[in-house]
Design an enzyme around this catalytic site. Structure first.
Site, PDB file in Angstrom:
ATOM      1  N   HIS A  77      -4.859  -3.250  -3.422  1.00 27.36           N
ATOM      2  CA  HIS A  77      -3.565  -3.263  -4.110  1.00 27.36           C
ATOM      3  C   HIS A  77      -2.601  -4.356  -3.715  1.00 27.36           C
ATOM      4  O   HIS A  77      -2.255  -4.189  -2.240  1.00 27.36           O
ATOM      5  CB  HIS A  77      -3.144  -1.896  -3.417  1.00 27.36           C
ATOM      6  CG  HIS A  77      -1.768  -1.170  -4.216  1.00 27.36           C
ATOM      7  ND1 HIS A  77      -1.713  -0.896  -5.234  1.00 27.36           N
ATOM      8  CD2 HIS A  77      -0.538  -1.272  -3.275  1.00 27.36           C
ATOM      9  CE1 HIS A  77      -0.286  -0.496  -5.511  1.00 27.36           C
ATOM     10  NE2 HIS A  77       0.318  -0.787  -4.379  1.00 27.36           N
ATOM     11  N   SER A 123       3.438  -2.296  -8.363  1.00 27.68           N
ATOM     12  CA  SER A 123       3.176  -0.847  -7.702  1.00 27.68           C
ATOM     13  C   SER A 123       4.445  -0.137  -8.377  1.00 27.68           C
ATOM     14  O   SER A 123       4.663   0.152  -9.572  1.00 27.68           O
ATOM     15  CB  SER A 123       3.138  -0.995  -6.405  1.00 27.68           C
ATOM     16  OG  SER A 123       2.663   0.364  -5.565  1.00 27.68           O
TER      17      SER A 123
HETATM   18  C1  GTR Z   1       2.640   4.416  -2.777  1.00 23.45           C
HETATM   19  C2  GTR Z   1       2.683   5.301  -4.056  1.00 23.45           C
HETATM   20  C3  GTR Z   1       2.373   4.546  -5.360  1.00 23.45           C
HETATM   21  C4  GTR Z   1       2.744   3.269  -5.414  1.00 23.45           C
HETATM   22  C5  GTR Z   1       2.702   2.507  -4.164  1.00 23.45           C
HETATM   23  C6  GTR Z   1       3.856   1.289  -3.942  1.00 23.45           C
HETATM   24  O1  GTR Z   1       2.639   5.111  -1.692  1.00 23.45           O
HETATM   25  O2  GTR Z   1       2.122   6.646  -3.960  1.00 23.45           O
HETATM   26  O3  GTR Z   1       2.578   5.514  -6.432  1.00 23.45           O
HETATM   27  O4  GTR Z   1       4.205   3.147  -6.196  1.00 23.45           O
HETATM   28  O5  GTR Z   1       3.283   3.508  -2.915  1.00 23.45           O
HETATM   29  O6  GTR Z   1       4.913   1.294  -4.539  1.00 23.45           O
HETATM   30  O7  GTR Z   1       3.156   0.416  -3.063  1.00 23.45           O
END
Ligand code: GTR
Length: 434
Positions: free
Chosen positions: A412, A271
């Site tokens: 995710h 991420s």
């Molecule tokens: C979210 C963000 C993403 C990603 C994610 C993370 O809120 O919008 O770009 O980086 O966090 O790091 O878990």
């Protein structure tokens, strides 16, 4: 499939908006999740120099186009990477030769970035397979909740720095507690990695710079700004640059460790830390493999594909991640002289792996695949096989050349499936050199 949304289903972003001096949350920017509404776009050609010269040989790539692309990302997206510190200092490693029930050697090393004890430092945790023969190849990645969160091993120091509150993870009043041990172990299958003959190294990203907007008053920023007049240039480094710089300092240490094969170190990040891994690999060619796990916008995803998170979302929720110039490209993606396939191409000819998750529509899996694919001509021009796929592969059907890609089922996250693919990829590229 439930897409992550901004900001409601995006707890970290929400936490930021509540906890720091962000602009008042009004209506969130629109988010497109409809493939038929993605308008057509033209990507900048990674093999065409700014002056129109075509890159037809490795020397022109190396001497001209690669530095040009690195400069574009420094100037317009992440900010300029500060030079390595002159006086980086490592405390002697604290070693347990029989950690994890005798399976590993555990080392903990405090890295004093600037040599001074009062200035920011980072604690590196390294596990090395106990029965290794000679220097061991390694995976390194930053973690979100402290080294103690990656495994329940009671010998890991509990991080004492600022951390985002998280009841479930036992983070109270922005500090970790004993309950925080091992809370993120599902993302760090340490024994599984050791069993395949790899060492694993990690550090807490908050040791380098905190992940909230405080006007760059903490972490490494005050030291970097010491010589300046306090104003923030359009290409001033943001937090992603700081975290990537920290990874390079971990590499500085690993190069001195006789148990580590520093020529075979893969940097992996998830991420926002996947964005960081890519930027670290672009700047520091000592990382022999670079792995982006679900990195999305500002990572492996193409800016020009208006699907999921866009610059309009990310620069509003996380203004501290990028350089000031980046936010001027909100809804002007097509005017950026770069796109993320060019970031991936900066790894060339080193192996690079991009991974997506089916339900992670906020990160735009298709945009991540297309970026990896659009880096392929650079890899091929440099004499490697690039990404051997013309279409996006099916779920859980990895493809791997010198560029690797998979989309797995699920959300995710970082899973054993992802790690197994990264280790397969490293085995494939490194076995003849080991
Ligand atoms: C979210 C963000 C993403 C990603 C994610 C993370 O809120 O919008 O770009 O980086 O966090 O790091 O878990």
């Amino acid at each position: 499939m439930t897409p992550r949304r901004f900001p409601a289903a995006c707890p970290l972003a929400t936490a930021f908006l509540i906890g720091a001096s962000a602009p008042a949350a009004v209506a969130p920017p629109p988010t497109n999740y409809d493939e038929s509404k993605v308008s057509s776009y033209t990507l900048p050609d990674p093999l065409m120099c700014m002056d129109g010269t075509r890159v037809a040989d490795p020397a022109t790539w190396r001497g001209k186009r690669r530095p040009e692309i690195l400069e574009l990302f420094s100037k317009y997206e992440y900010g300029r990477m500060p030079a390595p510190p002159v006086g980086v200092r490592f405390d002697p490693p604290r070693i347990d030769p029989a950690a994890l029930g005798g399976k590993a050697i555990r080392k903990q090393i405090r890295i004093h970035f600037f040599g001074q004890s009062g200035e920011p430092s980072m604690d590196l945790l390294v596990y090395i397979p106990k029965n290794h023969v000679g220097p061991t190849p390694a995976f390194i990645g930053l973690n979100f909740y402290g080294n103690h969160s990656i495994h329940s091993d009671p010998g890991i120091d509990l991080n004492t720095n600022w951390m985002r509150d998280n009841k479930e993870f036992g983070v109270v009043n922005n500090r970790a507690t004993e309950t925080s041990r091992g809370v993120r172990s599902s993302r760090w299958p340490v024994e599984r990695i050791l069993a395949r003959g790899y060492a694993v190294a990690t550090a807490y990203y908050g040791d380098i710079a905190p992940d909230f907007f405080d006007d760059f008053k903490s972490g490494v920023f005050p030291v970097w700004q010491k010589s300046g007049d306090g104003t923030r240039a359009s290409d001033a480094p943001g937090a992603i640059t700081a975290w990537a710089w920290g990874l390079s300092r971990a590499m500085d240490y690993l190069q001195t460790d006789p148990d580590i094969d520093a020529k075979h170190i893969a940097v992996m990040g998830h991420s926002r830390l996947g964005k960081t891994a890519l930027w670290a690999g672009a700047n520091d060619e000592r990382f022999a493999i670079v792995i982006s796990n679900d990195s999305g916008c500002g990572g492996a995803d193409l800016h020009r594909r208006d699907f999921g998170e866009q610059i309009r979302h990310i620069t509003r929720a996380f203004p501290h991640w990028f350089c000031p110039a980046f936010s001027t490209y909100v809804d002007r993606e097509s005017e950026l002289p770069l796109d993320q396939h060019m970031l991936i191409a900066l790894m060339a000819p080193r192996p690079v792996y991009v991974a997506s998750a089916e339900q992670d529509r906020w990160a735009d899996p298709k945009g991540e695949f297309l970026a990896a694919k659009a880096a392929d001509p650079v890899y091929r021009m440099l004499g490697t096989d690039g990404l051997p796929a013309t279409e996006m592969p099916a779920i859980n059907a990895p493809v791997a050349g010198t560029i690797g890609y998979h989309i797995r089922d699920g959300k995710h996250d970082v899973t054993d499936y992802d790690w197994d693919r990264y280790m397969d990829f490293a085995d494939r590229h490194w076995h003849q050199n080991r």
